[in-house]
Design a protein around this motif. Structure first.
Motif, short mmCIF file in Angstrom:
data_model
loop_
_atom_site.label_atom_id
_atom_site.label_comp_id
_atom_site.label_asym_id
_atom_site.label_seq_id
_atom_site.Cartn_x
_atom_site.Cartn_y
_atom_site.Cartn_z
N PHE A 168 -22.77 62.77 66.55
CA PHE A 168 -24.20 62.62 66.80
C PHE A 168 -25.04 63.27 65.70
CE2 PHE A 168 -28.16 64.09 68.81
CZ PHE A 168 -28.67 62.86 69.17
N LEU A 169 -24.60 64.42 65.19
CA LEU A 169 -25.36 65.11 64.14
C LEU A 169 -25.29 64.39 62.80
CD1 LEU A 169 -24.54 68.84 64.93
CD2 LEU A 169 -26.69 67.62 65.30
N ARG A 170 -24.23 63.64 62.55
CA ARG A 170 -24.10 62.91 61.29
C ARG A 170 -24.98 61.67 61.24
NH1 ARG A 170 -17.69 63.21 59.90
NH2 ARG A 170 -17.62 65.47 59.72
N ARG A 171 -25.37 61.14 62.38
CA ARG A 171 -26.20 59.94 62.42
C ARG A 171 -27.57 60.26 62.08
NH1 ARG A 171 -25.99 55.90 66.62
NH2 ARG A 171 -25.73 54.49 64.90
N VAL A 201 -15.92 67.05 73.13
CA VAL A 201 -17.32 67.47 73.06
C VAL A 201 -17.73 67.78 71.63
CG1 VAL A 201 -18.93 69.29 73.74
CG2 VAL A 201 -17.46 68.25 75.45
N VAL A 202 -16.89 68.52 70.91
CA VAL A 202 -17.21 68.86 69.52
C VAL A 202 -17.22 67.61 68.65
CG1 VAL A 202 -16.36 70.09 67.48
CG2 VAL A 202 -16.42 71.24 69.70
N SER A 203 -16.29 66.70 68.85
CA SER A 203 -16.26 65.45 68.08
C SER A 203 -17.51 64.62 68.34
CB SER A 203 -15.02 64.63 68.43
OG SER A 203 -13.86 65.31 68.05
N ALA A 204 -17.92 64.52 69.60
CA ALA A 204 -19.14 63.76 69.92
C ALA A 204 -20.37 64.43 69.33
CB ALA A 204 -19.28 63.63 71.43
#
Length: 66
Positions: free
Chosen positions: A63-66, A56-59
């Motif tokens: 998502f925030l980096r995009r 969950v944290v990796s996803a």
């Protein structure tokens, strides 16, 4: 980096405020977590919970980096 720290801080505040509701979620007691009880010894290792939190944290970070 500052945006990430602000988001983490807000999430911690929200988790603290909603602790009574979050305690009802069966996180930490998922199938696959290791719990060994012996005389005078209690060992608990939430391996599946750690894997789920990691995904969950990796996803979320992806998502925030995009």
């Amino acid at each position: 980096m500052t945006r990430l720290l602000i988001i983490v801080g807000v999430l911690c505040i929200l988790a603290g405020l909603g602790w009574t509701w979050l305690a009802r979620i069966p996180f930490g007691r998922l199938p696959g977590d290791i719990h060994i009880v012996r005389d005078g010894f209690n060992f608990y290792f939430p391996i599946v919970t750690c894997i789920v939190i990691s995904v969950v944290v990796s996803a979320l970070l992806w998502f925030l980096r995009r």
